[in-house]
Design an enzyme around this catalytic site. Structure first.
Site, PDB file in Angstrom:
ATOM      1  N   SER A 187       0.793  -1.236   0.000  1.00 35.14           N
ATOM      2  CA  SER A 187       0.000   0.000   0.000  1.00 35.14           C
ATOM      3  C   SER A 187       0.824   1.284   0.000  1.00 35.14           C
ATOM      4  CB  SER A 187      -0.937   0.029   1.204  1.00 35.14           C
ATOM      5  OG  SER A 187      -0.189   0.032   2.399  1.00 35.14           O
ATOM      6  N   ASP A 235      -3.516   8.004   8.282  1.00 33.67           N
ATOM      7  CA  ASP A 235      -4.192   7.076   9.189  1.00 33.67           C
ATOM      8  C   ASP A 235      -3.147   6.421  10.075  1.00 33.67           C
ATOM      9  OD1 ASP A 235      -2.999   5.149   7.613  1.00 33.67           O
ATOM     10  OD2 ASP A 235      -4.845   4.527   6.604  1.00 33.67           O
ATOM     11  N   HIS A 250      -0.287   5.089   7.308  1.00 36.32           N
ATOM     12  CA  HIS A 250       0.085   5.689   6.024  1.00 36.32           C
ATOM     13  C   HIS A 250       0.248   7.204   6.105  1.00 36.32           C
ATOM     14  CE1 HIS A 250      -2.320   2.013   5.019  1.00 36.32           C
ATOM     15  NE2 HIS A 250      -1.244   1.790   4.292  1.00 36.32           N
TER      16      HIS A 250
END
Ligand SMILES: *[C@@H]1O[C@H](CO)[C@@H](O)[C@H](O)[C@H]1NC(C)=O
Ligand SMILES: *[C@@H]1O[C@H](CO)[C@@H](O)[C@H](O)[C@H]1NC(C)=O
Ligand SMILES: *[C@@H]1O[C@H](CO)[C@@H](O)[C@H](O)[C@H]1NC(C)=O
Ligand SMILES: *[C@@H]1O[C@H](CO)[C@@H](O)[C@H](O)[C@H]1NC(C)=O
Ligand SMILES: *[C@@H]1O[C@H](CO)[C@@H](O)[C@H](O)[C@H]1NC(C)=O
Ligand SMILES: CC(=O)N[C@H]1CO[C@H](CO)[C@@H](O)[C@@H]1O
Length: 355
Positions: A50, A331, A334
């Site tokens: 990610s 978050d 990230h």
């Protein structure tokens, strides 16, 4: 001991948080400093998780499909685990190309889509299998190999291409999840992960890519998931110790690869130092820009909820800060777009050496 264990349990949550998000075709071409590169790089091929995924993961149950992901760019949830652009977008922009299309969105009838390369990265994955059902890095590289065999890219194309590879820790969180947070086997696992990562890098090179760039591990102990334990005051030392071993081992592996190929093909981007230069209190470049350094912009209203979650009535069970630009972390794991921008700026000089 109990406390340490709890801390490691939080780490294992990484896996659940390295999410995938629905994709929207984006023309994230925002920096515009086009340069003409005779050799490097007309295309970018991306592998990993990610931290670099721009829209491959498509789990409908994932929070990442939902607002407020993508609120800054492109303005709605769009396949990135951030409020906006991620590292890939900044790297692509710096070499003067569009962010490569996510593999899920290629259409071989439309060659213009794959002109800038392809992003094969899936949020939640590792070099080995994690709990994610998405393809591990080996399989991602096989997708690439298959397209080469189908003639989508010529040797010449590959010769002027760059690969960007991210292994941001999902192998470790998956291991901790499977072993109830037991640290015992981690040193061995680090060796295995780095060895497999090195094999992957070599494979990408043997497919014809002449610049292979791999992200070093960032300070896992400094992500909000961990710093929440100290009310976002300090980084977790256990996690950063793990990172030190990983990075040291990766450095040796990459030196060996360059040695074996008589080349300077393989490069590490030191994300650890980049993150730290921004997060460190002493740094004025970092602390002036971000009022929130260790605290995330978007959090669940309690520990049972995360950024992006809603209840059965569709009510938001999270809070978003007023100004994502002032937060480094989006978050629990990230960075924000602004955070990635700062990381990229800090790495720009080492990236330009590669081009
Ligand atoms: C990657 O996934 C494939 C398919 O599930 C599996 O066969 C392979 O063993 C995995 N590779 C690694 C290195 O874990
Ligand atoms: C690839 O690029 C290198 C360096 O510019 C050049 O020497 C080599 O001939 C190129 N090979 C092909 C197949 O284009
Ligand atoms: C982890 O804990 C569960 C439940 O307490 C237990 O069933 C399982 O065997 C444990 N696994 C390991 C690897 O210790
Ligand atoms: C690189 O290769 C040389 C011999 O060609 C060897 O002496 C040296 O130890 C190697 N270094 C690494 C890091 O593998
Ligand atoms: C690297 O260079 C050495 C000495 O110049 C040579 O013997 C060796 O075959 C080369 N290896 C590769 C992989 O090109
Ligand atoms: C190449 C790389 O990423 N190295 C970093 C690994 O992590 C340590 C911290 O433990 C950093 O000091 C290195 O710069």
């Amino acid at each position: 001991m109990e406390k340490k264990k709890n801390e490691m349990f939080r780490l294992l949550l990484f896996f659940f948080l390295l999410i995938g998000i629905e994709v929207v075709q984006s023309s994230s071409h925002h920096h515009h400093h086009h340069r003409s590169h005779d050799y490097c790089c007309s295309k970018l091929f991306v592998f990993g998780d990610s931290y670099v995924d721009t829209g491959n993961s498509r789990v409908s149950v994932s929070r990442g499909w939902h607002k407020p992901y993508g609120m800054t760019f492109p303005g709605k949830p769009a396949g990135r685990a951030s409020d906006g652009r991620v590292f890939t977008d900044f790297v692509a922009s710096s070499i003067g190309i569009k962010s490569p299309v996510p593999y899920q969105w290629i259409n071989l009838g439309r060659p213009e889509l794959v002109k800038y390369g392809i992003n094969f990265a899936y949020g939640g994955t590792g070099v080995f299998d994690t709990q994610s059902s998405y393809p591990n890095m080996t399989v991602q590289i096989s997708f690439f190999q298959q397209l080469i065999q189908e003639g989508v890219y010529s040797k010449l194309d590959l010769n002027s291409s760059m690969a960007l590879v991210s292994a941001a820790g999902n192998d470790y969180s998956a291991y901790l999840a499977r072993n109830n947070g037991t640290l015992k086997g981690l040193p061995t696992l680090i060796e295995l992960v780095v060895n497999q990562l090195a094999l992957n890098l070599k494979r990408i090179y043997s497919l014809g890519v002449k610049k292979v760039v791999v992200n070093g591990l960032h300070p896992l102990g400094c992500v909000p998931l961990i710093t929440a334990l100290s009310s976002y005051q300090k980084c977790g030392e256990n996690e950063n110790t793990l990172v030190r071993f990983h990075n040291l081992s990766l450095k040796q592996a990459v030196e060996k690869l360059n040695n074996e190929t008589n080349s300077s093909t393989f490069r590490i981007l030191d994300l650890y130092s980049a993150f730290m230069s921004i997060l460190s209190k002493k740094s004025n470049t970092g602390s002036l820009k971000f009022s929130n350094r260790l605290e995330p912009c978007c959090v669940g209203i309690d520990s049972a909820h995360a950024c992006g979650s809603t209840n059965e009535n569709g009510l938001n069970m999270y809070r978003v800060c007023d100004n994502p630009e002032a937060a480094f972390f989006w978050d629990l794991v990230h960075p924000t777009q602004e955070g990635w921008c700062a990381v990229y700026s800090s790495l720009q000089a080492s990236l330009e050496q590669i081009y």
